[in-house]
Write an enzyme that holds these catalytic residues in place. Sequence first.
Site, PDB file in Angstrom:
ATOM      1  N   ARG A 243       3.779  -8.956  12.014  1.00 19.36           N
ATOM      2  CA  ARG A 243       3.971  -9.600  10.696  1.00 19.36           C
ATOM      3  C   ARG A 243       4.582  -8.576   9.739  1.00 19.36           C
ATOM      4  O   ARG A 243       4.637  -7.390  10.075  1.00 19.36           O
ATOM      5  CB  ARG A 243       2.598 -10.029  10.156  1.00 19.36           C
ATOM      6  CG  ARG A 243       1.724  -8.825   9.862  1.00 19.36           C
ATOM      7  CD  ARG A 243       0.354  -9.146   9.323  1.00 19.36           C
ATOM      8  NE  ARG A 243      -0.321  -7.928   8.876  1.00 19.36           N
ATOM      9  CZ  ARG A 243      -0.997  -7.114   9.682  1.00 19.36           C
ATOM     10  NH1 ARG A 243      -1.108  -7.384  10.941  1.00 19.36           N
ATOM     11  NH2 ARG A 243      -1.551  -6.001   9.234  1.00 19.36           N
TER      12      ARG A 243
ATOM     13  N   VAL B  65       1.663  -5.250   3.976  1.00 23.52           N
ATOM     14  CA  VAL B  65       1.534  -5.000   2.523  1.00 23.52           C
ATOM     15  C   VAL B  65       2.472  -3.866   2.123  1.00 23.52           C
ATOM     16  O   VAL B  65       3.220  -3.957   1.155  1.00 23.52           O
ATOM     17  CB  VAL B  65       0.081  -4.619   2.167  1.00 23.52           C
ATOM     18  CG1 VAL B  65      -0.026  -4.117   0.737  1.00 23.52           C
ATOM     19  CG2 VAL B  65      -0.863  -5.785   2.418  1.00 23.52           C
TER      20      VAL B  65
END
Length: 447
Positions: free
Chosen positions: A292, A295
């Site tokens: 993914r 952050v």
Amino acid sequence: MFKKILIANRGEISLRVIRACRELGIKTVAVYSEVDANSLHVRFADEAICIGPAPSAKSYLNIPQIMSAAEITGAEGIHPGYGFLSENIKFAEICESVGIKFIGPRSPMIAAMGDKAVAKETMMKAGVPVVPGSDGIVKDLKEAKELMHQIGLPVIIKATAGGGGRGMRIVRLESEFENAFNTARSEAQTAFGNPDVYIEKFIEKPRHIEIQLIGDQHGNVFHLGERDCSMQRRQQKLIEESPSPAVDAELREKIGGAAVRGAKSVNYESVGTIEFLMDKDKNFYFMEMNTRIQVEHCVTEMAYGIDLIKWQIRVAAGEKLPFKQSELKPRGHAIECRINAEDPDHGFRPSAGKIHAFHTPSGFGVRVDSHAYAEYQIPPTYDSMIGKLIVHGETRQEAIEKMYGALDEFIIEGIKTTIPFHKQMMRNPNFVSGDIDTKFVERLLNM
Ligand code: MV4
């Protein structure tokens, strides 16, 4: 290229994807829970659909509701952001089955890299260094003792159903081993309903070094250098930087090359990160692969001058990456501080509530990715991060100075935040000299 993308997330990452879509001429659909009705991602998306009440299970993790929102609005792609459904195999499969593009790797890839044993096996086959240890689960004490002698002390016993640092036990003395092995198994059974453990050589005081990867649907995979994420507390990253003060150009090529080999061996597509443990002698070992966006992707963007979210969307639309690995080099230095609604003077306990004043820093090389604003009511339901402060300087020293000044300008009143902690870190001799490891913050706070 997609005409409309739904963002199955909230907060700063949802805003981040909305900005990338806007610049690509793509319409956006936000989804939100009732408590997020006044969030900025709702305000700035082209359309917004309420998908349920506050609890994540009833909203941001509610797959039928999200799929309905995509169907009603005619979204052709779904960006999952990070957390929530971003590595949910079932969700990716459902998107694939209804012809909506999950903006990320295909579900079999998420499944493979999500299984620690399969991921480790895959990397070993591709010649990526992995931590010396058992080949999968250790079935009994006899086998465990043999392994301990093979690997050499210290070793770490890990629960296979554990993760994020839970269910790990370090053994330094042979006399402790039998008791540690039996205790680890019974604790794993209690905590995870699965007693299985595996054993690895314990890497002393490691740094957490991770490589940013991006692959397209034409077999191309590139790395965008490393991020040093060693400044953590209880497995929560607080400060990240790129490049790492512990990695030079030669080592970068070695680690980056290994990561690309691992990704290419499975035809990886989309953005992804391979995490390594690196010891004081610069030996690096595969830890896990995240399928993914993360952050901390922003420090890579600032050091490499590349918009990772736009490229993630372009490759999802089938575009070919126009990069040359030899041209992908970091310039200057980027540092990110996570601004959490937590009180560093009281064990970083959550400090939700209403923000009464919110003034963000700016200036050359200063970036704030945040969904907060003055009078914003922080819901206690979700995680405590309310934004990220990222700076870019010509040198690490300049970046540190710039970060200190930006933190000083950052005014948030009404709640406690991690800003005072970050200011102390920018003045901490070990951090400034780069002499830190993944346990530094916990030693500093005498945890
Ligand atoms: C290790 C290790 C040392 N040696 N494995 C922590 C959670 C999971 N990602 C793996 N972790 C570790 N595994 C071996 N063989 C030290 C850690 C570790 C750690 C790793 C990365 C970032 C922060 C950490 C904090 C504590 C322990």
